[in-house]
Design an enzyme around this catalytic site. Structure first.
Site, PDB file in Angstrom:
ATOM      1  N   SER A  60       0.544   0.888 -11.781  1.00 49.44           N
ATOM      2  CA  SER A  60       0.244   1.912 -10.769  1.00 49.44           C
ATOM      3  C   SER A  60       1.464   2.660 -10.241  1.00 49.44           C
ATOM      4  O   SER A  60       1.314   3.593  -9.447  1.00 49.44           O
ATOM      5  CB  SER A  60      -0.525   1.288  -9.603  1.00 49.44           C
ATOM      6  OG  SER A  60      -1.879   1.120  -9.938  1.00 49.44           O
ATOM      7  N   LYS A  63       1.362   6.371 -10.426  1.00 52.31           N
ATOM      8  CA  LYS A  63       0.816   7.248  -9.374  1.00 52.31           C
ATOM      9  C   LYS A  63       1.908   8.026  -8.649  1.00 52.31           C
ATOM     10  O   LYS A  63       1.607   8.997  -7.934  1.00 52.31           O
ATOM     11  CB  LYS A  63      -0.014   6.425  -8.390  1.00 52.31           C
ATOM     12  CG  LYS A  63      -1.299   5.844  -9.000  1.00 52.31           C
ATOM     13  CD  LYS A  63      -2.114   5.097  -7.959  1.00 52.31           C
ATOM     14  CE  LYS A  63      -3.453   4.607  -8.513  1.00 52.31           C
ATOM     15  NZ  LYS A  63      -3.333   3.414  -9.360  1.00 52.31           N
ATOM     16  N   SER A 124      -3.693   2.457  -3.479  1.00 48.07           N
ATOM     17  CA  SER A 124      -3.646   2.562  -4.941  1.00 48.07           C
ATOM     18  C   SER A 124      -5.043   2.745  -5.541  1.00 48.07           C
ATOM     19  O   SER A 124      -5.339   2.262  -6.640  1.00 48.07           O
ATOM     20  CB  SER A 124      -2.977   1.324  -5.558  1.00 48.07           C
ATOM     21  OG  SER A 124      -2.511   1.610  -6.856  1.00 48.07           O
TER      22      SER A 124
END
Length: 438
Positions: A60, A63, A124
């Site tokens: 993640s 991101k 997230s």
């Protein structure tokens, strides 16, 4: 016996350094991570590196690029924070996957870009991330193209983006972005991740206003509300709270392991850290703390030269065809650099002149304007330092500027100088001749 001798030798060396006034170099941390980096967020200077160009799944931490592109789209006017975002079938289905980090999204509810951005940056949330990608680019597949183009534009190396979230494509049940394969995964090195974080914070520092939020309720007052707890457990009030931490992004998948891109600021000094493939969720924060401790305990910003201050030996430069035959020059800005504590004396400013402003005799050519840059001031020993990107070395240079206007001399003054020069040469020649006679 060997241990005693070694201990005695260590004591002698330490005593020598203490008595002689020497400064022992700080010991770098011993990290339990497959790859790690610590960077000065102001200049991009690397102060700790371990396998930083090994390409690994970032999970993640991907991101961070999505955050970058959303901020860019808002700044350009392409989208707005209060835009209502349409929820596609793909996003709706993915947002209900409870085994993934998510906030539930419905097609009969309204969500703004700001709400989804907060869900992505704080919690997230994967469905929210794809919804943003679709809103910016029309589809996640097109958004992935933007991700790779932006990475190239900002000079990242050792990367590959195949989706906006950092999930494994295979975990998306065939709904992975068009143009990518089911067995593909995002890949980045620690250097590439730090480079991305560097550019995000430089260009959109306001992103920290969101990443520093420890907890927030999504769609408060509705039946779908969810209390979002920031996965960054180093924020104030969290279990691994660390003074100054206000971002940035965690990551985890089975393939990536546990990773974290952190940033912290104290007394005007900010660092960016990246650790990849640590043993556990807790370990990524413990290892990050070691990196940040090393940065804050070992380094400081020191002023090398103040704005308006001259460099020794370069206070004035000769001028050709001007009303004045010399002009003073000085630093156009204050130059501060990150150095190990108590090492300021090793930071010597040096001047590099821009040849295009000088004639063959090394003179500036009038007319000249106050504030005109005619060279650069940098640090003598900066060549040994490493930066995320070579062009970031420019961050530790300031312009050498002219301190006053110098007008071009008129033809009469230039003629007198020429005549004076001619007779001066004659006089020197005659004096030399007479001297030789005797």
């Amino acid at each position: 016996m060997k241990m005693i001798k070694t201990s005695m030798l260590t004591s002698v060396i330490f005593s020598f350094l203490w008595v002689s006034g020497g400064t022992a170099l700080a010991e770098e941390p011993n990290l339990e991570a497959e790859s790690a980096i610590l960077v000065d967020a102001e200049t991009g200077k690397i102060i700790y590196d371990d396998e930083i160009d090994v390409i690994l799944p970032p999970a993640s931490m991907t991101k961070i690029m999505t955050e970058y592109l959303v901020n860019e789209a808002v700044k350009s006017g392409k989208i707005a924070w209060d835009d209502e975002v349409k929820i596609s079938d793909t996003v709706r289905e993915l947002s209900l996957e409870t085994n993934l980090s998510n906030v539930p999204l419905r097609q009969d509810e309204t969500y703004t870009v700001k709400e989804l951005y907060e869900a992505m940056a704080i919690y997230s949330a994967n469905g929210a991330t794809i919804a943003l990608a679709e809103h910016v680019a029309g589809s996640e597949g097109e958004f992935v193209k933007l991700m790779n183009e932006k990475a190239k534009e900002i000079g990242m190396e050792n990367y590959k983006f195949v989706n906006s979230t950092g999930l494994n494509n295979k975990s998306m049940d065939g709904q992975h972005p068009k143009g990518t394969k089911a067995d593909e995964e995002n890949m980045m090195s620690a250097r590439a991740t730090a480079t991305l974080a560097y550019h995000l914070l430089k260009e959109y520092p306001e992103t920290l206003e969101t990443t520093s939020i420890r907890a927030k309720t999504f769609k408060e007052g509705t039946e779908d509300y969810i209390d979002m707890q920031n996965w960054n457990w180093m924020l104030p009030g969290s279990v691994f709270a660390y003074e100054g931490v206000d971002g940035l992004k965690t990551g985890y998948t089975d393939m990536a392991g546990n990773a974290f891109t952190g940033t912290a600021e104290r007394d005007g000094m900010r660092f960016i850290s990246v650790v990849m493939r640590t043993d556990s969720r807790e370990a990524r924060f413990k290892e990050t703390a070691k990196l940040l401790d090393y940065g804050f305990d070992t380094f400081t910003y020191e002023k090398v030269i103040e704005k308006g201050e001259s460099v020794k030996g370069k206070k004035a430069l000769p001028v050709s065809k001007g009303k004045e035959d010399a002009v003073t020059v000085a630093a156009g800005h204050t130059l501060s650099v990150l150095v190990e504590k108590d090492q300021k004396e090793k930071m010597t400013p040096v001047v590099t002149l821009n040849k295009k402003y000088f004639n063959e005799d090394g003179e500036l050519i009038a007319p000249l304007k106050k504030g005109q840059a005619v060279g650069l001031i940098t640090i003598e020993n900066d060549k040994d330092d490493e930066y995320l990107q070579e062009e970031m070395r420019e961050n530790v240079k300031v312009p050498l500027v002219i301190q006053e206007d110098v007008e071009k001399a008129g033809w009469f003054s230039l003629s007198l100088r020429s005549i004076g020069g001619f007779f001066g040469e004659m006089w020197s020649g005659a004096a030399s001749f007479v001297k030789e006679l005797f």
